[in-house]
Design an enzyme around this catalytic site. Structure first.
Site, PDB file in Angstrom:
ATOM      1  N   MET A 109     -11.109  -6.305   5.936  1.00 14.38           N
ATOM      2  CA  MET A 109     -10.326  -5.352   6.728  1.00 14.38           C
ATOM      3  C   MET A 109      -9.918  -6.038   8.026  1.00 14.38           C
ATOM      4  SD  MET A 109      -9.868  -2.461   5.143  1.00 14.38           S
ATOM      5  CE  MET A 109      -8.813  -1.988   6.496  1.00 14.38           C
ATOM      6  N   MET A 130      -9.222   7.762   0.752  1.00 16.38           N
ATOM      7  CA  MET A 130     -10.042   8.078   1.936  1.00 16.38           C
ATOM      8  C   MET A 130     -10.633   9.479   1.812  1.00 16.38           C
ATOM      9  SD  MET A 130      -7.346   6.812   4.783  1.00 16.38           S
ATOM     10  CE  MET A 130      -6.625   5.176   4.724  1.00 16.38           C
ATOM     11  N   HIS A 183      -1.370  -1.172  -4.181  1.00 11.92           N
ATOM     12  CA  HIS A 183      -2.640  -0.898  -3.496  1.00 11.92           C
ATOM     13  C   HIS A 183      -2.756   0.604  -3.208  1.00 11.92           C
ATOM     14  CE1 HIS A 183      -5.949  -2.273  -0.823  1.00 11.92           C
ATOM     15  NE2 HIS A 183      -5.547  -1.323   0.013  1.00 11.92           N
ATOM     16  N   MET A 212     -12.351   4.037   0.244  1.00  7.59           N
ATOM     17  CA  MET A 212     -12.973   4.249   1.554  1.00  7.59           C
ATOM     18  C   MET A 212     -13.681   5.596   1.480  1.00  7.59           C
ATOM     19  SD  MET A 212      -9.793   2.796   3.735  1.00  7.59           S
ATOM     20  CE  MET A 212      -8.702   2.868   2.318  1.00  7.59           C
ATOM     21  N   GLY A 234      -2.418  -4.318   9.036  1.00  7.11           N
ATOM     22  CA  GLY A 234      -1.571  -4.974  10.035  1.00  7.11           C
ATOM     23  C   GLY A 234      -0.944  -6.278   9.569  1.00  7.11           C
ATOM     24  N   ASP A 238      -6.341  -6.934   4.488  1.00  3.99           N
ATOM     25  CA  ASP A 238      -5.769  -5.584   4.497  1.00  3.99           C
ATOM     26  C   ASP A 238      -5.759  -5.011   5.909  1.00  3.99           C
ATOM     27  OD1 ASP A 238      -4.966  -3.025   3.930  1.00  3.99           O
ATOM     28  OD2 ASP A 238      -6.727  -2.490   2.725  1.00  3.99           O
ATOM     29  N   SER A 283       0.829  -1.202   0.000  1.00 10.42           N
ATOM     30  CA  SER A 283       0.000   0.000   0.000  1.00 10.42           C
ATOM     31  C   SER A 283       0.865   1.253   0.000  1.00 10.42           C
ATOM     32  CB  SER A 283      -0.896   0.006   1.245  1.00 10.42           C
ATOM     33  OG  SER A 283      -1.418   1.312   1.420  1.00 10.42           O
ATOM     34  N   GLY A 333       1.338  -2.274   4.191  1.00 15.57           N
ATOM     35  CA  GLY A 333       1.824  -0.898   4.147  1.00 15.57           C
ATOM     36  C   GLY A 333       3.071  -0.757   4.976  1.00 15.57           C
ATOM     37  N   ASP A 356      -4.979   3.437  -1.331  1.00 13.82           N
ATOM     38  CA  ASP A 356      -6.005   3.670  -0.316  1.00 13.82           C
ATOM     39  C   ASP A 356      -6.573   5.065  -0.473  1.00 13.82           C
ATOM     40  OD1 ASP A 356      -6.094   1.274   1.355  1.00 13.82           O
ATOM     41  OD2 ASP A 356      -3.973   1.717   1.713  1.00 13.82           O
ATOM     42  N   HIS A 380      -8.628   0.790  -3.410  1.00 12.24           N
ATOM     43  CA  HIS A 380      -9.495   0.527  -2.257  1.00 12.24           C
ATOM     44  C   HIS A 380     -10.186   1.836  -1.880  1.00 12.24           C
ATOM     45  CE1 HIS A 380      -9.504  -0.686   2.328  1.00 12.24           C
ATOM     46  NE2 HIS A 380     -10.720  -0.556   1.834  1.00 12.24           N
TER      47      HIS A 380
HETATM   48  C1  DX5 Z   1      -6.186   1.101   6.038  1.00  8.25           C
HETATM   49  C2  DX5 Z   1      -5.796   0.744   4.641  1.00  8.25           C
HETATM   50  C3  DX5 Z   1      -4.676  -0.235   4.537  1.00  8.25           C
HETATM   51  C4  DX5 Z   1      -3.428   0.182   5.209  1.00  8.25           C
HETATM   52  C5  DX5 Z   1      -2.495  -0.984   5.303  1.00  8.25           C
HETATM   53  O1  DX5 Z   1      -7.344   1.853   6.004  1.00  8.25           O
HETATM   54  O2  DX5 Z   1      -6.872   0.191   3.937  1.00  8.25           O
HETATM   55  O3  DX5 Z   1      -4.433  -0.558   3.180  1.00  8.25           O
HETATM   56  O4  DX5 Z   1      -2.789   1.219   4.546  1.00  8.25           O
HETATM   57  O5  DX5 Z   1      -1.400  -0.545   6.003  1.00  8.25           O
HETATM   58  P1  DX5 Z   1      -0.737  -1.407   7.159  1.00  8.25           P
HETATM   59  O6  DX5 Z   1      -0.174  -2.630   6.492  1.00  8.25           O
HETATM   60  O7  DX5 Z   1       0.308  -0.490   7.685  1.00  8.25           O
HETATM   61  O8  DX5 Z   1      -1.791  -1.736   8.149  1.00  8.25           O
HETATM   62 ZN    ZN Z   2      -6.417  -0.684   1.839  1.00 11.64          ZN
END
Ligand code: DX5
Ligand code: ZN
Length: 217
Positions: free
Chosen positions: A137, A37, A33, A68, A177, A175, A8, A197, A35, A66
């Site tokens: 998630m 938002m 990926h 959001m 952690g 996705d 990501s 990420g 993200d 992705h």
């Molecule tokens: C969170 C995102 C993830 C996030 C993953 O809202 O959708 O894609 O960036 O990052 P890590 O791997 O650091 O949790």
């Molecule tokens: Zn994501």
């Protein structure tokens, strides 16, 4: 099929984004990926089209977007214009999910649905056959670098059961952690795509970390 790795860009260095994308191009990453938002559905704002257009020019791997954001239908075409190959919307933002998925597919992209940690797999029972991908998630969406939620292991198994029962080829993406300590168990349970990420971008050698994630059994 062996699993895919989708780093990501949320955890990339935005002052040197070009270099980080070049690194991903050279790496064993399968997808990139993105993200997106909106500060409404999730309590954070990431980046928008001026940045996405530049990413699309430089990335040589499929863009896994992705969303959001609320009312994602409004932006599907623009993401397609910017080389999005997989577009995932949140079940929680789509009152007419079937229509939204249809819209994504008609645009020529692969269609995915994301579930927040509390949203049950059963929400997808009557739409799973139409989905190319389900994104589970494993943190609450909005931020990188959060702690993995352990309940996800069982949720993958439930989703695999639904996929088998409905006889579809839907991919399972996890996705949030994800790192080298939990990735093997996720794959073992049936995850097909790992988003990472922080685990990649804060490691001393992101290329090596991607290599290790990719070569887990
Ligand atoms: C969170 C995102 C993830 C996030 C993953 O809202 O959708 O894609 O960036 O990052 P890590 O791997 O650091 O949790
Ligand atoms: Zn994501």
């Amino acid at each position: 099929m062996s699993h895919l790795v989708a780093p990501s860009l949320l955890s990339a260095n935005f002052l040197n984004l070009g270099e980080d994308i070049e690194m991903l191009n050279r790496s064993e990453a399968d997808w990139i990926h993105l993200d997106i938002m909106d500060g409404v559905f999730v309590p954070n704002i990431s980046f928008g089209f001026p940045v996405i257009e530049k990413i699309a020019l430089k990335a040589r791997k499929p863009l896994d977007v992705h969303l959001m954001i609320i009312d994602p239908d409004r932006y599907i075409d623009r993401f397609r214009e910017n080389k999005a190959e997989i577009i995932t919307v949140h079940s929680e933002t789509c009152p007419h999910l079937h229509r939204t998925i249809d819209f994504i597919k008609k645009s020529g992209a692969k269609a995915g649905v994301a579930l927040n940690p509390h949203s049950p797999v059963a929400l997808l029972t009557n739409i799973i056959r139409d989905l190319d991908l389900v994104l589970l998630m494993s943190v609450n969406p909005g931020f990188g670098g959060q702690k993995f939620i352990g309940e996800t292991y069982e949720k993958i198994l439930e989703l695999e059961e639904l996929i088998a029962r409905k006889n579809t080829k839907t991919l399972v993406e996890v996705d949030g952690g994800v790192d080298l300590t939990n990735a093997s168990r996720l794959i073992e349970n049936g995850a097909n795509v790992l988003v990472t990420g922080n685990a990649v971008f804060t490691s001393p050698s992101p290329i090596e970390t991607i290599h290790r994630l990719k070569n887990l059994q």
